[in-house]
Design an enzyme around this catalytic site. Structure first.
Site, short mmCIF file in Angstrom:
data_model
loop_
_atom_site.label_atom_id
_atom_site.label_comp_id
_atom_site.label_asym_id
_atom_site.label_seq_id
_atom_site.Cartn_x
_atom_site.Cartn_y
_atom_site.Cartn_z
CD GLN A 59 -2.80 1.33 2.37
OE1 GLN A 59 -2.25 1.66 3.41
NE2 GLN A 59 -4.11 1.15 2.27
CE1 TYR A 93 -2.76 9.56 7.08
CE2 TYR A 93 -3.76 7.49 6.43
CZ TYR A 93 -3.14 8.26 7.39
OH TYR A 93 -2.91 7.77 8.64
NE ARG A 97 -8.55 0.08 3.32
CZ ARG A 97 -8.36 0.02 4.63
NH1 ARG A 97 -7.48 0.81 5.22
NH2 ARG A 97 -9.02 -0.85 5.37
N GLY A 116 -8.81 -7.80 9.99
CA GLY A 116 -7.69 -7.04 10.51
C GLY A 116 -7.22 -7.48 11.88
NE ARG A 117 -9.86 -4.21 16.53
CZ ARG A 117 -10.67 -3.21 16.16
NH1 ARG A 117 -10.17 -2.08 15.71
NH2 ARG A 117 -11.97 -3.34 16.23
#
Length: 374
Positions: free
Chosen positions: A102, A174, A225, A317-318
């Site tokens: 990424q 971002y 994304r 994810g987590r």
């Protein structure tokens, strides 16, 4: 052997086949060296957590020195990072897992301390609404052109390092999102104002990165994304996002990754709208691109629910931090052994560095289902 739909392979239009529909999403781990090089701790982490999922998307790497968003962040801004990136790609590609790098630029979501005295830059000189945010400097036309090329060169380095693709980080506030957002982009030139102009930066980056991918002698994935909404006013709202996604679906990208806190999250701004955002996006895309849905997926039943909705990939994810062998245990019918908690005594075994643990438990306030160390 289990017969879950998320265990079925998928072949992209460019010919790359992934062994299953499970994706490890990009997760910040703040464990790179101060100047952006990959560390041996990170390489161990990547190797420990790879091998099960079909795709492993890396923590974000900045494409330019001005794009660094936090300490311990990876960099892909110079050829000198290639040896480490090559080791990183190899570590992520265990047992057939595809490795995706990424890439991003933080834009205004950084500060002069992290940038070693330099002022942050963005689409416009508008600070984030977050506490302590600094006012960025608006990028010049020449700087925008240079940054587009920086993304292209980052993709070239990813390709040369042996990654199977790159993901363009147009989400999570971002720089790529900052150009699309009417909050952070107040420009009056070709890069701002109308929806078409606010899309231009992302589309130019996609075009340049695709040129790099097209020069490869083997298939190379380009993903995107996106965060569907912002809560700022003015800010990104779903009608604009759906129009943008309609455009993205016709671009030379291979997948669209929808960044949300919950896989079936509804609108952040229109609380009367009860249709999950991912299903709105699915309808808009109309089969032109595969979708990755992420957010609060923990159990095989959670993952299968995403598949049942017709979404192509599910990102975990987590839970993948807690259980690196989640896919293997689900596939072998050993679900009872899947770990949903993490003990402080397990951190070394899981490759979770002190820096990553601090980020998870302090900066992100993440619920990691922590048990006692004994």
């Amino acid at each position: 052997m289990a017969s879950y739909n998320f265990l079925k392979p998928y072949t992209f239009k460019n010919g790359i086949t992934v062994k299953n529909r499970v994706v490890i999403p990009p997760m910040t781990e703040t464990s790179a060296f101060e100047e952006g090089s990959v560390t041996t701790d990170e390489l161990r982490y990547f190797k420990l957590h790879s091998g099960g999922a079909g795709m492993f998307i890396s923590p974000v790497a900045n494409v330019a020195e001005s794009g660094k968003g936090f300490e311990g962040e990876l960099s892909v801004a110079d050829d000198r990072y290639l040896p480490g990136l090559t080791k990183m790609a190899s570590a992520m590609k265990q047992n057939g897992t595809k490795a995706i790098l990424q890439i991003f630029h933080a834009g205004r979501m950084t500060n002069s301390k992290i940038l070693r005295g330099e002022q942050p830059v963005s689409a416009s000189a508008v600070p984030s609404l977050r506490q302590g945010a600094e006012t960025p400097r608006a990028l010049t036309e020449d700087e925008i052109t240079a940054l587009i090329e920086d993304f292209g060169q980052a993709a070239r380095r990813a390709l040369e390092a042996g990654f199977d693709g790159v993901e363009l980080h147009g989400a999570n506030t971002y720089l790529m999102q900052q150009f699309f957002s009417p909050h952070s982009n107040r420009r009056t030139d070709q890069w701002g104002g109308s929806l078409e102009n606010r899309e231009r930066f992302a589309l130019a980056i996609i075009k340049r990165v695709h040129q790099v991918a097209a020069e490869a002698d083997w298939p190379f994935l380009v993903g995107y994304r996106i965060s569907p909404e912002e809560i700022e006013t003015p800010g990104i709202r779903l009608p604009d996002t759906l129009k943008f996604i309609d455009t993205l679906a016709d671009q030379p990208i291979d997948y669209l990754h929808i960044s949300q806190g919950h896989a079936f999250q509804t609108s952040l701004n229109d609380h009367a709208d009860t249709e999950p955002v991912i299903l709105k996006i699915q309808h808009q895309v109309a089969g032109r691109l595969p979708l990755i849905s992420v957010g609060s997926v923990e159990t095989p039943a959670d993952a299968e629910k995403v598949m049942a909705a017709g979404i192509d990939f599910v990102a975990i994810g987590r839970e993948m931090l807690r259980e690196p062998h989640w896919v293997q245990k689900a596939a072998s019918g050993d679900e009872a052994a899947i770990r949903y908690t993490v003990s402080l005594a397990d951190l070394e075994e899981l490759g979770i560095t002190p820096a990553l643990w601090h980020f998870l438990t302090v900066n992100m306030h993440a619920d990691m289902h922590v048990t006692g160390a004994n």
